[in-house]
Design an enzyme around this catalytic site. Structure first.
Site, PDB file in Angstrom:
ATOM      1  N   SER A   1      -1.539  -1.049  -4.255  1.00 29.16           N
ATOM      2  CA  SER A   1      -2.659  -0.339  -3.635  1.00 29.16           C
ATOM      3  C   SER A   1      -2.301   1.113  -3.338  1.00 29.16           C
ATOM      4  O   SER A   1      -1.266   1.402  -2.718  1.00 29.16           O
ATOM      5  CB  SER A   1      -3.041  -1.060  -2.333  1.00 29.16           C
ATOM      6  OG  SER A   1      -3.926  -0.294  -1.546  1.00 29.16           O
TER       7      SER A   1
ATOM      8  N   HIS B   1       0.837  -1.196   0.000  1.00 27.94           N
ATOM      9  CA  HIS B   1       0.000   0.000   0.000  1.00 27.94           C
ATOM     10  C   HIS B   1       0.874   1.248   0.000  1.00 27.94           C
ATOM     11  O   HIS B   1       1.815   1.374   0.792  1.00 27.94           O
ATOM     12  CB  HIS B   1      -0.914   0.033   1.228  1.00 27.94           C
ATOM     13  CG  HIS B   1      -1.822   1.229   1.252  1.00 27.94           C
ATOM     14  ND1 HIS B   1      -2.864   1.376   0.359  1.00 27.94           N
ATOM     15  CD2 HIS B   1      -1.816   2.354   2.009  1.00 27.94           C
ATOM     16  CE1 HIS B   1      -3.481   2.525   0.591  1.00 27.94           C
ATOM     17  NE2 HIS B   1      -2.856   3.138   1.582  1.00 27.94           N
ATOM     18  N   SER B   2       0.570   2.185  -0.910  1.00 28.31           N
ATOM     19  CA  SER B   2       1.281   3.455  -1.015  1.00 28.31           C
ATOM     20  C   SER B   2       2.779   3.202  -1.241  1.00 28.31           C
ATOM     21  O   SER B   2       3.130   2.491  -2.177  1.00 28.31           O
ATOM     22  CB  SER B   2       1.008   4.301   0.230  1.00 28.31           C
ATOM     23  OG  SER B   2       1.380   5.641   0.040  1.00 28.31           O
ATOM     24  N   MET B   3       3.666   3.721  -0.406  1.00 26.95           N
ATOM     25  CA  MET B   3       5.079   3.438  -0.570  1.00 26.95           C
ATOM     26  C   MET B   3       5.329   1.943  -0.633  1.00 26.95           C
ATOM     27  O   MET B   3       6.222   1.465  -1.356  1.00 26.95           O
ATOM     28  CB  MET B   3       5.887   4.044   0.589  1.00 26.95           C
ATOM     29  CG  MET B   3       7.390   3.784   0.487  1.00 26.95           C
ATOM     30  SD  MET B   3       8.349   4.306   1.935  1.00 26.95           S
ATOM     31  CE  MET B   3       8.152   2.852   2.997  1.00 26.95           C
TER      32      MET B   3
END
Length: 257
Positions: free
Chosen positions: A122, A95-97
Protein backbone atom coordinates in the site's frame (compact mmCIF):
# COMPACT_ATOMS: atom_id res chain seq x y z
CA UNK A 1 -3.56 -19.48 19.64
CA UNK A 2 0.16 -18.98 19.30
CA UNK A 3 2.39 -19.34 22.33
CA UNK A 4 4.21 -16.02 22.15
CA UNK A 5 7.72 -15.38 23.35
CA UNK A 6 8.80 -12.24 25.18
CA UNK A 7 10.53 -11.14 21.97
CA UNK A 8 7.36 -11.59 19.94
CA UNK A 9 5.29 -9.71 22.51
CA UNK A 10 7.53 -6.66 22.12
CA UNK A 11 6.92 -6.58 18.38
CA UNK A 12 3.29 -7.64 17.90
CA UNK A 13 0.09 -5.83 18.99
CA UNK A 14 -3.39 -7.35 18.77
CA UNK A 15 -6.08 -4.72 19.27
CA UNK A 16 -8.97 -7.06 18.46
CA UNK A 17 -7.69 -10.60 19.11
CA UNK A 18 -9.43 -13.23 17.00
CA UNK A 19 -8.00 -16.52 18.20
CA UNK A 20 -10.36 -18.59 16.08
CA UNK A 21 -9.67 -16.76 12.82
CA UNK A 22 -8.01 -19.17 10.38
CA UNK A 23 -5.84 -16.41 8.87
CA UNK A 24 -3.65 -13.78 10.49
CA UNK A 25 -3.07 -10.41 8.80
CA UNK A 26 0.29 -8.93 9.76
CA UNK A 27 0.27 -5.13 9.35
CA UNK A 28 3.45 -3.07 8.95
CA UNK A 29 3.38 0.70 9.68
CA UNK A 30 4.75 3.54 7.59
CA UNK A 31 7.84 5.63 8.36
CA UNK A 32 7.32 7.32 11.71
CA UNK A 33 4.20 5.25 12.25
CA UNK A 34 3.22 2.83 14.97
CA UNK A 35 1.04 -0.23 15.43
CA UNK A 36 -1.95 1.92 16.44
CA UNK A 37 -2.25 3.14 12.83
CA UNK A 38 -3.97 -0.18 12.18
CA UNK A 39 -6.48 0.03 15.02
CA UNK A 40 -9.37 0.93 12.64
CA UNK A 41 -8.49 -1.88 10.25
CA UNK A 42 -8.30 -4.37 13.11
CA UNK A 43 -11.76 -3.35 14.25
CA UNK A 44 -13.17 -3.69 10.74
CA UNK A 45 -11.66 -7.11 10.08
CA UNK A 46 -12.10 -8.89 13.44
CA UNK A 47 -13.21 -11.64 14.01
CA UNK A 48 -12.84 -12.74 10.37
CA UNK A 49 -9.10 -12.09 10.49
CA UNK A 50 -6.68 -11.85 13.40
CA UNK A 51 -4.84 -8.57 12.82
CA UNK A 52 -1.27 -8.56 14.13
CA UNK A 53 0.12 -5.02 14.03
CA UNK A 54 3.90 -4.67 14.13
CA UNK A 55 5.38 -2.22 16.63
CA UNK A 56 8.80 -0.96 15.61
CA UNK A 57 11.26 0.05 18.35
CA UNK A 58 11.72 3.71 19.27
CA UNK A 59 8.05 4.73 19.51
CA UNK A 60 5.10 4.63 21.91
CA UNK A 61 5.62 1.86 24.47
CA UNK A 62 9.03 1.08 22.87
CA UNK A 63 10.22 4.68 23.00
CA UNK A 64 13.26 3.87 25.15
CA UNK A 65 14.57 1.29 22.68
CA UNK A 66 17.03 2.32 19.96
CA UNK A 67 15.54 2.79 16.50
CA UNK A 68 16.69 0.65 13.60
CA UNK A 69 18.05 2.37 10.50
CA UNK A 70 18.23 -0.57 8.12
CA UNK A 71 15.26 -2.23 6.37
CA UNK A 72 16.96 -5.62 6.21
CA UNK A 73 17.77 -5.64 9.92
CA UNK A 74 14.23 -4.53 10.71
CA UNK A 75 12.83 -7.29 8.50
CA UNK A 76 15.04 -9.91 10.14
CA UNK A 77 13.86 -8.85 13.61
CA UNK A 78 10.20 -8.96 12.56
CA UNK A 79 10.70 -12.35 10.93
CA UNK A 80 11.99 -13.74 14.22
CA UNK A 81 9.11 -12.16 16.15
CA UNK A 82 6.56 -13.78 13.82
CA UNK A 83 7.90 -17.29 14.34
CA UNK A 84 5.29 -18.17 17.02
CA UNK A 85 2.50 -17.06 14.66
CA UNK A 86 3.45 -19.11 11.61
CA UNK A 87 1.38 -22.12 12.64
CA UNK A 88 -1.53 -20.77 10.61
CA UNK A 89 -1.62 -18.95 7.27
CA UNK A 90 -0.45 -15.33 7.34
CA UNK A 91 -1.05 -12.51 4.89
CA UNK A 92 0.89 -9.23 5.02
CA UNK A 93 -0.33 -5.64 4.73
CA UNK A 94 2.30 -2.91 4.60
CA UNK A 95 1.77 0.80 4.08
CA UNK A 96 4.54 3.02 2.66
CA UNK A 97 7.81 1.95 4.33
CA UNK A 98 5.81 -0.89 5.83
CA UNK A 99 5.24 -2.37 2.37
CA UNK A 100 9.00 -2.60 1.86
CA UNK A 101 9.52 -4.20 5.28
CA UNK A 102 6.66 -6.63 4.60
CA UNK A 103 8.23 -7.56 1.25
CA UNK A 104 11.57 -8.39 2.88
CA UNK A 105 9.86 -10.39 5.66
CA UNK A 106 7.93 -12.29 2.99
CA UNK A 107 11.20 -13.10 1.24
CA UNK A 108 12.65 -14.33 4.52
CA UNK A 109 9.68 -16.59 5.16
CA UNK A 110 9.71 -17.95 1.62
CA UNK A 111 13.37 -18.91 2.06
CA UNK A 112 12.37 -20.66 5.29
CA UNK A 113 9.65 -22.61 3.52
CA UNK A 114 6.82 -20.68 5.21
CA UNK A 115 5.57 -18.32 2.48
CA UNK A 116 2.75 -15.88 3.28
CA UNK A 117 -0.61 -16.23 1.55
CA UNK A 118 -0.03 -12.89 -0.14
CA UNK A 119 1.18 -9.32 0.26
CA UNK A 120 -0.82 -6.08 0.23
CA UNK A 121 1.62 -3.34 -0.83
CA UNK A 122 0.00 0.00 0.00
CA UNK A 123 1.20 3.49 -0.91
CA UNK A 124 4.69 2.40 -1.88
CA UNK A 125 6.64 2.14 -5.09
CA UNK A 126 8.12 -1.23 -6.01
CA UNK A 127 11.52 -2.12 -4.49
CA UNK A 128 13.11 -1.84 -7.94
CA UNK A 129 11.99 1.79 -8.34
CA UNK A 130 14.60 3.89 -6.53
CA UNK A 131 14.38 7.64 -5.85
CA UNK A 132 17.44 9.55 -4.65
CA UNK A 133 15.68 11.73 -2.06
CA UNK A 134 17.93 11.62 1.04
CA UNK A 135 15.16 12.96 3.27
CA UNK A 136 17.03 11.69 6.34
CA UNK A 137 19.86 14.17 5.66
CA UNK A 138 17.59 17.19 6.02
CA UNK A 139 17.52 19.26 9.19
CA UNK A 140 14.51 18.98 11.49
CA UNK A 141 12.56 21.63 9.59
CA UNK A 142 13.17 19.79 6.34
CA UNK A 143 12.03 16.52 7.88
CA UNK A 144 8.84 18.15 9.14
CA UNK A 145 8.24 19.62 5.68
CA UNK A 146 8.49 16.13 4.17
CA UNK A 147 5.90 14.86 6.64
CA UNK A 148 3.53 17.71 5.89
CA UNK A 149 3.76 16.99 2.17
CA UNK A 150 2.30 13.53 2.77
CA UNK A 151 -0.65 15.03 4.69
CA UNK A 152 -1.02 12.14 7.11
CA UNK A 153 0.25 13.48 10.43
CA UNK A 154 -2.08 15.15 12.90
CA UNK A 155 -1.43 18.91 12.91
CA UNK A 156 -1.41 18.78 16.71
CA UNK A 157 1.91 16.96 16.51
CA UNK A 158 3.50 19.86 14.62
CA UNK A 159 2.07 22.37 17.10
CA UNK A 160 3.46 20.52 20.14
CA UNK A 161 7.22 21.11 20.24
CA UNK A 162 7.84 18.61 23.04
CA UNK A 163 5.91 15.87 21.23
CA UNK A 164 7.65 16.68 17.97
CA UNK A 165 11.08 16.35 19.59
CA UNK A 166 9.98 13.00 20.97
CA UNK A 167 8.91 11.51 17.62
CA UNK A 168 11.51 13.01 15.27
CA UNK A 169 14.28 10.49 16.10
CA UNK A 170 12.08 7.57 15.03
CA UNK A 171 11.00 9.42 11.90
CA UNK A 172 14.60 10.21 10.97
CA UNK A 173 15.67 6.62 11.59
CA UNK A 174 12.84 5.31 9.42
CA UNK A 175 13.68 7.70 6.59
CA UNK A 176 17.31 6.61 6.87
CA UNK A 177 16.15 3.00 6.44
CA UNK A 178 13.98 3.95 3.46
CA UNK A 179 16.53 6.17 1.73
CA UNK A 180 19.38 3.64 2.03
CA UNK A 181 17.33 0.54 1.17
CA UNK A 182 18.33 -1.55 -1.82
CA UNK A 183 16.76 -4.96 -2.45
CA UNK A 184 19.22 -7.82 -2.36
CA UNK A 185 19.67 -10.27 -5.19
CA UNK A 186 17.49 -13.35 -4.98
CA UNK A 187 14.39 -15.03 -6.33
CA UNK A 188 11.12 -13.21 -6.70
CA UNK A 189 8.23 -13.88 -4.36
CA UNK A 190 5.86 -16.64 -5.38
CA UNK A 191 2.83 -15.29 -3.52
CA UNK A 192 0.20 -12.92 -4.95
CA UNK A 193 0.70 -9.18 -4.51
CA UNK A 194 -2.21 -6.75 -4.23
CA UNK A 195 -1.04 -3.17 -4.77
CA UNK A 196 -3.09 -0.25 -3.40
CA UNK A 197 -2.32 3.40 -4.15
CA UNK A 198 -3.95 6.81 -4.30
CA UNK A 199 -3.79 8.50 -7.69
CA UNK A 200 -2.39 11.70 -6.15
CA UNK A 201 0.25 10.09 -3.92
CA UNK A 202 3.37 12.31 -4.14
CA UNK A 203 5.60 9.40 -3.19
CA UNK A 204 4.39 6.80 -5.69
CA UNK A 205 3.41 7.10 -9.33
CA UNK A 206 1.09 4.55 -10.89
CA UNK A 207 3.99 3.16 -12.92
CA UNK A 208 6.09 2.76 -9.77
CA UNK A 209 3.19 1.01 -8.04
CA UNK A 210 2.47 -1.29 -10.98
CA UNK A 211 6.15 -2.33 -11.02
CA UNK A 212 5.47 -4.56 -8.00
CA UNK A 213 4.56 -7.24 -10.55
CA UNK A 214 8.28 -7.51 -11.31
CA UNK A 215 8.82 -8.86 -7.79
CA UNK A 216 6.57 -11.91 -7.80
CA UNK A 217 5.91 -14.90 -10.00
CA UNK A 218 2.36 -14.90 -8.67
CA UNK A 219 -0.52 -12.70 -9.76
CA UNK A 220 -0.28 -8.95 -9.14
CA UNK A 221 -3.26 -6.62 -9.16
CA UNK A 222 -3.20 -2.81 -8.92
CA UNK A 223 -6.06 -0.90 -7.27
CA UNK A 224 -6.04 2.89 -7.65
CA UNK A 225 -8.09 5.14 -5.37
CA UNK A 226 -9.25 8.25 -7.27
CA UNK A 227 -8.54 11.42 -5.32
CA UNK A 228 -6.50 9.48 -2.79
CA UNK A 229 -3.23 10.84 -1.44
CA UNK A 230 -0.47 9.01 0.34
CA UNK A 231 -2.69 8.29 3.34
CA UNK A 232 -5.79 7.33 1.35
CA UNK A 233 -6.31 4.57 3.92
CA UNK A 234 -7.38 7.04 6.61
CA UNK A 235 -10.64 7.78 4.79
CA UNK A 236 -11.16 4.53 2.91
CA UNK A 237 -11.01 1.85 5.60
CA UNK A 238 -14.28 0.28 4.44
CA UNK A 239 -13.09 -0.01 0.83
CA UNK A 240 -9.74 -1.41 1.89
CA UNK A 241 -11.47 -3.91 4.18
CA UNK A 242 -13.53 -5.22 1.27
CA UNK A 243 -10.41 -5.61 -0.87
CA UNK A 244 -8.56 -7.47 1.89
CA UNK A 245 -11.50 -9.82 2.45
CA UNK A 246 -11.93 -10.38 -1.29
CA UNK A 247 -8.28 -11.06 -1.99
CA UNK A 248 -7.63 -13.32 0.99
CA UNK A 249 -10.75 -15.22 0.02
CA UNK A 250 -9.25 -15.71 -3.45
CA UNK A 251 -5.83 -16.65 -2.08
CA UNK A 252 -7.37 -19.31 0.16
CA UNK A 253 -10.03 -20.25 -2.40
CA UNK A 254 -12.66 -19.07 0.05
CA UNK A 255 -11.74 -21.59 2.72
CA UNK A 256 -11.01 -19.00 5.40
CA UNK A 257 -14.41 -17.25 5.59
Amino acid sequence: MATTSEHSNRWIRRFRPADDAPVGLVCFPHAGGSATFYFPLAGALSPRLDVLAVQYPGRQDRLSEPCLEDIHELADRVTAALEPWTGRPLAFFGHSMGATVAYEVARNLERAGKPPLGLFASGRRAPSRYRDQAVHRRDDDGLVAALKELNGTDEAVFDDEELLRMVLPAIRADYTAVDTYRPREGPRLSCPVSVLVGDSDPGTTLEEADAWREHTTGPCELTVFPGGGHFYLNSRTEQVTKIVVRDIGAWTQGSWA
